[in-house]
Every structure is written in C-alpha cells, then in structure tokens.
Design a protein around this motif. Sequence first.
Motif, mmCIF file in Angstrom:
data_model
loop_
_atom_site.group_PDB
_atom_site.id
_atom_site.type_symbol
_atom_site.label_atom_id
_atom_site.label_comp_id
_atom_site.label_asym_id
_atom_site.label_seq_id
_atom_site.Cartn_x
_atom_site.Cartn_y
_atom_site.Cartn_z
ATOM 1 N N SER A 52 0.921 -1.190 -0.129
ATOM 2 C CA SER A 52 0.196 0.021 -0.117
ATOM 3 C C SER A 52 0.849 1.283 0.096
ATOM 4 N N LEU A 53 0.378 2.237 -0.476
ATOM 5 C CA LEU A 53 1.170 3.668 -0.445
ATOM 6 C C LEU A 53 1.334 4.065 0.908
ATOM 7 N N ARG A 54 2.495 4.444 1.261
ATOM 8 C CA ARG A 54 2.854 4.861 2.805
ATOM 9 C C ARG A 54 2.044 6.080 3.201
ATOM 10 N N VAL A 55 1.805 5.934 4.430
ATOM 11 C CA VAL A 55 1.053 7.321 5.047
ATOM 12 C C VAL A 55 2.387 8.219 5.466
ATOM 13 N N ASP A 56 2.580 9.176 5.180
ATOM 14 C CA ASP A 56 3.526 10.238 5.798
ATOM 15 C C ASP A 56 2.543 11.387 6.475
ATOM 16 N N ALA A 57 2.951 11.668 7.707
ATOM 17 C CA ALA A 57 2.467 12.817 8.661
ATOM 18 C C ALA A 57 2.370 13.771 7.901
ATOM 19 N N HIS A 58 3.561 14.638 7.339
ATOM 20 C CA HIS A 58 3.751 15.914 7.091
ATOM 21 C C HIS A 58 2.833 16.871 7.568
ATOM 22 N N PRO A 59 3.300 17.114 8.925
ATOM 23 C CA PRO A 59 2.822 18.296 9.562
ATOM 24 C C PRO A 59 2.824 19.567 9.056
ATOM 25 N N ALA A 60 1.612 20.279 9.098
ATOM 26 C CA ALA A 60 1.772 21.837 8.527
ATOM 27 C C ALA A 60 0.827 22.545 9.413
ATOM 28 N N TRP A 61 1.642 23.798 9.431
ATOM 29 C CA TRP A 61 0.734 24.935 10.188
ATOM 30 C C TRP A 61 -0.421 25.591 9.307
ATOM 31 N N ASP A 62 -1.410 26.017 10.077
ATOM 32 C CA ASP A 62 -2.320 26.646 9.095
ATOM 33 C C ASP A 62 -1.879 28.177 9.268
ATOM 34 N N LYS A 63 -2.751 29.145 8.294
ATOM 35 C CA LYS A 63 -2.452 30.552 8.112
ATOM 36 C C LYS A 63 -2.228 31.096 9.554
ATOM 37 N N TYR A 73 -2.967 6.984 10.324
ATOM 38 C CA TYR A 73 -3.788 5.848 9.910
ATOM 39 C C TYR A 73 -4.652 5.422 11.026
ATOM 40 N N ALA A 74 -5.880 5.143 10.823
ATOM 41 C CA ALA A 74 -6.753 4.771 12.009
ATOM 42 C C ALA A 74 -7.963 3.984 11.185
ATOM 43 N N ASP A 75 -8.329 3.182 12.027
ATOM 44 C CA ASP A 75 -9.768 2.401 11.567
ATOM 45 C C ASP A 75 -9.585 1.733 10.158
ATOM 46 N N ARG A 79 -6.213 9.279 7.364
ATOM 47 C CA ARG A 79 -6.982 10.281 7.940
ATOM 48 C C ARG A 79 -6.324 11.607 8.026
ATOM 49 N N VAL A 80 -6.980 12.675 8.144
ATOM 50 C CA VAL A 80 -6.242 13.986 8.183
ATOM 51 C C VAL A 80 -6.598 14.353 9.742
ATOM 52 N N TYR A 81 -5.801 14.950 10.478
ATOM 53 C CA TYR A 81 -6.057 15.389 11.847
ATOM 54 C C TYR A 81 -5.826 16.953 12.096
ATOM 55 N N ILE A 82 -6.323 17.478 12.839
ATOM 56 C CA ILE A 82 -6.362 18.840 13.338
ATOM 57 C C ILE A 82 -5.748 19.065 14.804
ATOM 58 N N ALA A 83 -4.718 19.563 15.168
ATOM 59 C CA ALA A 83 -4.463 19.784 16.307
ATOM 60 C C ALA A 83 -4.378 21.292 16.932
ATOM 61 N N ASP A 84 -4.961 21.898 18.103
ATOM 62 C CA ASP A 84 -4.723 23.139 18.286
ATOM 63 C C ASP A 84 -3.513 23.431 19.316
#
Length: 90
Positions: A52-63, A73-75, A79-84
């Motif tokens: 399968s294609l690798r899942v890279d986290a690649h964290p990025a800031w919002d504006k 990767y879950a369930d 998936r894409v997650y957002i953290a404050d």
Amino acid sequence: MHISERFILTDAYIEDEVAFGDGTIPIRLIDMKSGKDECLIRIKTQQPYEFSLRVDAHPAWDKSFRYIAFNGYADDTRRVYIADLTNVLN
C-alpha cells in the motif's frame, strides 16, 4: 517553521531512530531558542498492508499558526487530523 521563526514542526518515518518501533511516529516541535525537542503527538502511520502507499504525517501549520494538520492511519483508513497548539506555544 513557525512565523516567529522560533519553532520547527516535523515528523519522522517509521524506520527512523526517533520513531517508536510499533508503527507510530512523533509529531515533534523543536524550540530553536532552547533547543528542546518535544513530542507533541504520537500517531500511527504504518498500514497493515504490504503493498500500500505509505502514509507520511507531513505536519503543517495553518495560516494563523495556531493549528497544525497532519496525516495518520486509523480504523483501516488514512485520515487527516487537526490539533490546536495554542496552549503549547504560550
């Protein structure tokens, strides 16, 4: 790099030394002023499928530089997650 140029947001690959060895990796915040390297989030990125294609986290800031977005990767799905990070950066 955070807009203040103080913080670097980064991740790792599952085979990297800073990874946890169980298919999870750290989303890390590096404080350029103090040199502190903090694991903000531990997220699974390894999939159970060999071809399968690798899942890279690649964290990025919002504006606003308050939130970050990252992949995991879950369930049985990517998936894409957002953290404050408001409380972390203050």
